[in-house]
Design an enzyme around this catalytic site. Sequence first.
Site, PDB file in Angstrom:
ATOM      1  N   LYS A 197     -25.023 100.045  22.998  1.00 61.29           N
ATOM      2  CA  LYS A 197     -24.270  98.811  23.142  1.00 61.29           C
ATOM      3  C   LYS A 197     -23.262  98.926  24.285  1.00 61.29           C
ATOM      4  O   LYS A 197     -22.663  99.976  24.519  1.00 61.29           O
ATOM      5  CB  LYS A 197     -23.552  98.468  21.840  1.00 61.29           C
ATOM      6  N   GLN A 257     -25.682 107.747   9.192  1.00 58.87           N
ATOM      7  CA  GLN A 257     -26.628 106.846   9.835  1.00 58.87           C
ATOM      8  C   GLN A 257     -27.003 107.498  11.161  1.00 58.87           C
ATOM      9  O   GLN A 257     -26.317 108.408  11.624  1.00 58.87           O
ATOM     10  CB  GLN A 257     -25.985 105.483  10.068  1.00 58.87           C
ATOM     11  N   ASP A 292     -29.006  99.951  17.627  1.00 59.89           N
ATOM     12  CA  ASP A 292     -28.661 101.332  17.986  1.00 59.89           C
ATOM     13  C   ASP A 292     -28.431 102.205  16.767  1.00 59.89           C
ATOM     14  O   ASP A 292     -28.082 103.386  16.911  1.00 59.89           O
ATOM     15  CB  ASP A 292     -27.425 101.356  18.888  1.00 59.89           C
ATOM     16  N   ASP A 328     -17.727 106.266   6.107  1.00 58.78           N
ATOM     17  CA  ASP A 328     -18.081 104.964   6.632  1.00 58.78           C
ATOM     18  C   ASP A 328     -19.045 104.245   5.694  1.00 58.78           C
ATOM     19  O   ASP A 328     -20.100 104.781   5.338  1.00 58.78           O
ATOM     20  CB  ASP A 328     -18.729 105.148   8.016  1.00 58.78           C
ATOM     21  N   ASN A 329     -18.671 103.035   5.271  1.00 61.35           N
ATOM     22  CA  ASN A 329     -19.541 102.190   4.450  1.00 61.35           C
ATOM     23  C   ASN A 329     -20.192 102.920   3.272  1.00 61.35           C
ATOM     24  O   ASN A 329     -21.421 102.887   3.111  1.00 61.35           O
ATOM     25  CB  ASN A 329     -20.651 101.580   5.320  1.00 61.35           C
ATOM     26  N   GLU A 357     -14.197 103.930   3.118  1.00 58.95           N
ATOM     27  CA  GLU A 357     -14.034 102.758   3.968  1.00 58.95           C
ATOM     28  C   GLU A 357     -14.974 101.696   3.396  1.00 58.95           C
ATOM     29  O   GLU A 357     -16.101 101.512   3.864  1.00 58.95           O
ATOM     30  CB  GLU A 357     -14.379 103.096   5.420  1.00 58.95           C
ATOM     31  N   LYS A 470     -14.296 100.806  20.411  1.00 63.08           N
ATOM     32  CA  LYS A 470     -15.561 101.271  19.823  1.00 63.08           C
ATOM     33  C   LYS A 470     -16.671 101.352  20.866  1.00 63.08           C
ATOM     34  O   LYS A 470     -17.653 102.081  20.676  1.00 63.08           O
ATOM     35  CB  LYS A 470     -16.008 100.336  18.698  1.00 63.08           C
ATOM     36  N   TYR A 471     -16.519 100.590  21.965  1.00 68.43           N
ATOM     37  CA  TYR A 471     -17.602 100.514  22.935  1.00 68.43           C
ATOM     38  C   TYR A 471     -17.209 100.947  24.342  1.00 68.43           C
ATOM     39  O   TYR A 471     -18.061 100.983  25.224  1.00 68.43           O
ATOM     40  CB  TYR A 471     -18.134  99.071  22.997  1.00 68.43           C
TER      41      TYR A 471
END
Length: 618
Positions: A197, A257, A292, A328-329, A357, A470-471
């Site tokens: 991204k 992930q 991604d 995360d998640n 989170e 983040k990007y």
Amino acid sequence: VALRALNPGLDLWTGRFTPIERGRHRFKVMAWIDHFASLAHGTQRKLADGQQVRSELLQGAAMLESAAEGAPSKDATELLAAAGRLRSGELTDLTDPGAPARPSAIDLYRRRLRRADAASSEVVEVHVERERAGFSAWYELFPRSTVIGDSTAASSKVASRPGTLRDVIDRLDYVGDLGFDVLYLPPIHPIGQSFRKGPDNAPEAGPDDPGSPWAIGSPAGGHDAVAPELGTLDDVRELAEAAAENGIELALDLAFQCSPDHPWVTEHPEWFRHRPDGSIQYAENPPKKYQDIYPLDFETAAWRELWQALLDVVDLWIDCGVSVFRVDNPHTKPFAFWEWLIERVQRRHPDVIFLAEAFTRPEVMHHLARVGFTQSYTYFTWRESKPDLMAYAAEVSTSPGADEFRANFWPTTPDILPWHLQEAPLEAFAVRHLLAATLSASYGIYGPAFELGDNVATGNGKEEYGASEKYEVRHWDLTGPSLRDQIARVNRIRNEQLALHTTRTLRFHDVANDQLLAYSKTTHDGADPDPRQPHRNPVLCVVNLDPRSGQAGVLDLDLVALGIDPSRPFQVHDLFSDQHFTWQSHHPYVELHPDDQPGHVFRVSQRPAELVPDDGLD
């Protein structure tokens, strides 16, 4: 365990025990009918009424003689001696409380009560953890953005180089001076190239765009590797050691992930969910697409191997010095997996902390706590009005929720710039910081974006940062206007005042102004406010929720809840401004201006009555 009656007439009892080891403890409550104690109680009442009790004494003697059967020799001898005294008409054994070295007849009889005759509760599990599990201050930063530069979005893209883990080591003094005790790093693993991204989550990346750290995995490695541009595993170990020397623990993002380039995609294709055309299902949150990122398939037939590989990842980072994980998640993975993993990790490493989170439904958040998560992100991020703040803070600070759920208040995250902070002045960030740091025993900030008051959103109608870190790499100017002084001052106050180490004693006080929020905390032991022990005194906070205007009001304090004698003056020390006041009643007047300070943090005390001068002057 010593039990005492809260109200004997209502059969309400309380008891406590102190675990001597960390980890999981299980207990249950068992109850017997104590026939001898019941007889003793009834006999004493009859004696007080002048009734004859010869029959009762013989009945008690028979009970003690029966209890002596099969008892240890010493106990049996004492039980029979007590029975003999009752048969001879002596009453002492019905009233003697005994002593630790000299048990009474009632004590000896209770030793012989049979558990087979008992009623018992269900087993209750308690997880005993260290203090950091319940009291912590987190600071989040992206290692690649640690090279100092201009904080504006436009010039942030122009820099000498991205930061590294070595630069994070150089930043530790700054984080330590701010008073944080947990340094949290987003994923530091290799980032995939496929479907990378671009800025602001653009579908396509340019040749120099670094990609999202959450797209984990490339030919350089996966979850067990460090991105080469950031450093090495040895750098992580050195960072953890250097952080510890500054009183800071290292927290790492645990994002299970993979990018399409992760080694597991080719080595273990069975760990991913495949579409009918043979392609792997990428992550989606319609209408958003995350090409991604490939989610792991926790329902795979090879789940045992997958679970073990993920446990090995956690073990690796613990060996590198990581003691805290921000997960995360976690709500998108099976509860059974987290219960399995956390139990195994904490069995060997009882001090490891897991933060969930999980911005999701309340019951899911609470269930994650029940399966082992130490702390959780919360809805504080979106609670803005006085009624909403009071309702939510009360929910997470009282039973039954607080018995299993430890709240960690974050005003913002890299994913979330809430509406009330978009285009908001720095004073608004000051208010949110003071609320987070004093309402909850654990809180965190996404820095340096937060302390610099980064208020620029994407402008697409979403709660997302513009020029999101983040990007892309950001280079923050830490020398300009910021909340640095306030953050350091409030963290120092938090560390010094034991009342702020808990969320469980939070209590709100009335104030006739919807823009003023008043609340207090006391220590767990409820110690009286004593000037000679200022660190144990109650803390009273009054916060101006309006970052643009001054607000004033009259408080209606519950002085009894604060341990204050309402008939005498008491003292308050504003630890924020270092001002001292003497208040004469429970209706003090307060006035706050956002350009001065966002709120008061009062330490409350009262001179002991015996130290008040006879002339009545204070």
